[in-house]
Design a protein around this motif. Sequence first.
Motif: not given
Length: 260
Positions: A200-207
């Motif tokens: 539900g998030l991009t890798p950057h958003g997850y980070l």
Amino acid sequence: MIEVSQFWRDPALPFVEARRVGDGRKVCYAAHSHESFSIGVITGGRSTYLNAGQRVEVGAGTTVLMNPGVVHTCNPVAGESWSYLMLFVDQPWLQALGFALPVQTWSRSPVLYQRLLQAFADLFDASVPDREARLAALFSGLPDLLGSSAGVSAEGNPRLEAAAAFIRAHRSDPLSLEDICAACGLSRSYLIRAFRQRFGLTPHGYLLDQRVQLARARLRQGWAIAEVAQEAGFADQAHLQRAFKQHLAATPGHYRNALG
């Protein structure tokens, strides 16, 4: 008058945190997750609840459940007023009870709703005896209150899981997308597309979400905000402030100064 937003913690119950929101129109979130198991009740109005890609409208009398690491949002319907109470419970304490994470993400059971309202009333009243035992009884009985068996849904592509684990392990580091791709053996384009579908998030958003979770844990321990920003991998205190407000609809200072 009920405050717009108030966090609650008690040193006698360090494994649990609560939040009481009186006007949800002023407490809106970007997609985010929690390291703890989260459960709450809508006490007034309506909101749109998104959990792991499933969207539902919830209103007063509804219980919502969020498993650790699952991306979700819950925001008002067309600016309508709404209010809620949330509990955030640490996993080690729940595991010691033999608690299994539920599959359900929401329930309209009136019995469960009333039990949770009573649990909040007990928590907020330090004179109530055996508060931990009462809370343990609630979670031990949660599968029966939900009306179905508990369990954890199956995981997806193991390389995506490896990418998420790599991010969690290095959330304080200055990670690049190339670092993550190298760690999990996936191409840049596939990782971005498939990671969003899975989490539900991009890798950057997850980070960024992981960094906010680390900041939350450090603030809960009483760290200074400037130290938290550095520890959690933010460029500066202002960057932490923006991300924290976006993910938790509260400033780091408001959260750190929560009263028991």
